[in-house]
Design an enzyme around this catalytic site. Structure first.
Site, PDB file in Angstrom:
ATOM      1  N   THR A   1     -10.786  68.557  59.192  1.00 21.84           N
ATOM      2  CA  THR A   1     -11.710  67.596  59.883  1.00 21.84           C
ATOM      3  C   THR A   1     -11.471  66.008  59.875  1.00 21.84           C
ATOM      4  O   THR A   1     -11.426  65.660  61.035  1.00 21.84           O
ATOM      5  CB  THR A   1     -12.797  67.601  58.680  1.00 21.84           C
TER       6      THR A   1
ATOM      7  N   PHE B   1     -20.513  67.101  57.556  1.00 17.27           N
ATOM      8  CA  PHE B   1     -20.732  68.339  56.679  1.00 17.27           C
ATOM      9  C   PHE B   1     -20.898  67.356  55.103  1.00 17.27           C
ATOM     10  O   PHE B   1     -21.565  67.722  54.438  1.00 17.27           O
ATOM     11  CB  PHE B   1     -19.626  69.074  56.377  1.00 17.27           C
TER      12      PHE B   1
ATOM     13  N   TYR C   1       1.030  42.778  42.477  1.00 14.69           N
ATOM     14  CA  TYR C   1       0.707  42.952  43.657  1.00 14.69           C
ATOM     15  C   TYR C   1       1.710  43.342  44.571  1.00 14.69           C
ATOM     16  O   TYR C   1       1.665  44.086  45.618  1.00 14.69           O
ATOM     17  CB  TYR C   1       0.372  41.490  44.340  1.00 14.69           C
TER      18      TYR C   1
ATOM     19  N   ARG D   1     -17.523  75.758  55.088  1.00 18.30           N
ATOM     20  CA  ARG D   1     -16.270  75.563  55.902  1.00 18.30           C
ATOM     21  C   ARG D   1     -16.671  76.411  57.383  1.00 18.30           C
ATOM     22  O   ARG D   1     -15.780  77.306  57.454  1.00 18.30           O
ATOM     23  CB  ARG D   1     -15.055  75.900  55.473  1.00 18.30           C
TER      24      ARG D   1
END
Ligand code: PLI
Length: 466
Positions: free
Chosen positions: A133, A457, A80, A390
């Site tokens: 984006t 999108f 961890y 795009r």
């Protein structure tokens, strides 16, 4: 009679790897694809990948790992806290990117989220060399406003300038004059610039941005997602760099920034992972604290130990000159074929993808009938090749007015994963693009019938207007 054959003057390059494992591909019928596309609402993101033949949706997380990366997966130290693999990754980032502090994240947008939350205050402006984006969304969610300061050449698909990712330095100065340096938390530098067509920013321009930022006391953060490919373009195109290694160019480039966000799923050739890195100790403390809230402990940040090991090895492989040359060379091969056939694409050819100019394909379709979305659908229907829109759909809406953004670039991206497809796959793709181009006059528009609030999108649905 025996012909006296003269060997060609041109010497070919070949991929600096050989295939060890293969993944079978399935071909499908046009009828099947028509059904799949209707079910997917004309959105290639909503197709099942088993219905795709050649998958050029993205180069993100889709590259092939090397035998050494796979071997690294077996060395995962799944502790961890304080995993050995974290320290390997830290060493790779320090060596090749040069930043002092590393905060791993599950992928690039995890790093964007942390950086935006820490540095942006409501009402701030964040200048950049064209939007991306997820980057812009995180800036907006933190209360900021993205301001595009890219060179005007970037908006013209036919402009052949070698560094269309450069900043317009006057625009940057103007913005600082208007809002004041105190309201600009950082300058966000994309390298290469994805939405402009995978276009690079020059070392000279980056240096000028650094000088300007230092003069005004503003930080510079790099989106280093494809900075290796950017370094390759500097080596190839910018005077004075041709004899240098990609690794040394990358290091000099990064040294001009204060830190970076990174999606390891591209240059570093892993299926998942990213990071935030910086040189400032105080900023690191804040990020190392915040990552615990959203991603995981600061020594894994959402990644398994094995994924950090694969990424550390991927970084080393990514800066190898032969690798980058073959990688960008394959993109160039596809692009040049399309140029030779008179098909409109963004020039110069980008680093990770060839971008079809959908406005030039379909001049009869208005932009709000989604010409690029239609073109990506037509390509899939023709051959099972999957590409990505795009253009106006990706650009989304202006949060202030609610209207569509109308980007000048309305593109379809044929994105090439690294070390995955062969030259023959590029040939099949080019021939399919040519077939769709021949039928371009028949294409009809689309209507958007479902629009998600964020990053539409990915999940928007469309119906055909015919
Ligand atoms: O997909 P992420 O969250 O690992 O990274 C986000 C991201 C940030 N910057 C840039 C320039 C990207 O290209 C990017 C992700 N790009 C994707 C998914 C693509 O298909 O281009």
């Amino acid at each position: 009679m025996e012909m006296n054959r003269v060997p060609p003057k041109r010497r070919s390059w070949a991929e600096p790897w050989k295939v060890k494992v293969v993944e079978p591909l399935k071909t499908t019928t046009r009828d099947h694809r028509r059904k799949c596309m209707a079910e997917a609402g004309y959105n290639t993101f909503l197709l099942r990948s088993e219905d795709v033949y050649i998958d050029l949706l993205t180069d993100s997380g889709t590259s092939a790992m090397s035998d050494r990366q796979w071997a690294g997966m077996m060395l995962g130290d799944e502790a961890y806290a304080g995993s050995r693999n974290y320290y390997h990754l830290q060493e790779a980032v320090q060596t090749y990117y040069g930043y002092r502090y590393l905060v791993p994240t599950h992928q690039g947008r995890g790093a964007e989220h942390l950086l935006s939350r820490i540095l942006i205050k409501p009402g701030d402006s964040v200048p950049g060399n064209m939007y991306f984006t997820t980057t812009r969304l995180h800036q907006e969610l933190a209360g900021g406003r993205f301001v595009d300061c890219i060179t005007p050449a970037a908006h013209d698909p036919a402009d052949p300038s070698p560094f269309k990712g450069d900043f317009d330095l006057d625009a940057l100065e103007r913005l600082i004059g208007e809002v004041g340096a105190a309201r600009i938390p950082y300058i966000c530098v994309g390298a290469t610039v994805n939405m402009a067509g995978g276009q690079p920013i020059s070392m000279a321009n980056m240096r000028a941005v650094r000088e300007l930022a230092t003069r005004h006391g503003i930080r510079v953060f790099l989106d280093a997602t494809r900075a290796v490919e950017n370094a390759y373009f500097i080596q190839q195109r910018e005077p004075g760099h041709v004899d240098r290694s990609v690794a040394s160019i990358l290091r000099e480039f990064c040294d001009l920034s204060d830190g970076c966000t990174m999606s390891g799923k591209k240059d570093a050739m892993v299926n998942i992972g990213g990071w935030l890195a910086m040189n400032d100790a105080e900023l690191y403390q804040e990020a190392a604290n915040l990552v615990v809230v959203y991603e995981g402990l600061h020594t894994y940040g959402g990644m398994a130990g094995r994924d950090m090991e694969a990424m550390a090895q991927g970084i080393v492989e990514s800066v190898d000159d032969d690798h980058v040359r073959a990688r960008v060379g394959q993109v160039e091969y596809l692009g040049q074929k399309l140029i030779d056939w008179g098909i409109p694409i963004v020039r110069p050819i980008g680093g990770h993808a060839v971008y079809l100019d959908a406005k030039a394909f379909y001049p009869h379709l208005p932009q709000d009938e989604f010409p690029a979305q239609r073109l990506a659908a037509e390509l899939y229907l023709d051959s099972g090749v999957r590409a990505m829109e795009r253009g106006i759909v990706s650009a989304g809406r202006d949060p202030a007015t609610g209207d569509h953004h109308y980007p000048r670039l309305e593109l379809v991206r044929l994105t090439i994963p690294r070390r995955v497809y062969t030259q023959a796959h590029m040939d099949v793709t080019a021939e399919s693009v040519a077939a769709v181009h021949e039928r371009r006059h028949e294409a009809k528009g689309l209507a958007m019938v479902f629009e998600p609030k964020y990053l539409r999108f990915f999940q928007a649905r469309f119906e055909s207007k015919d």
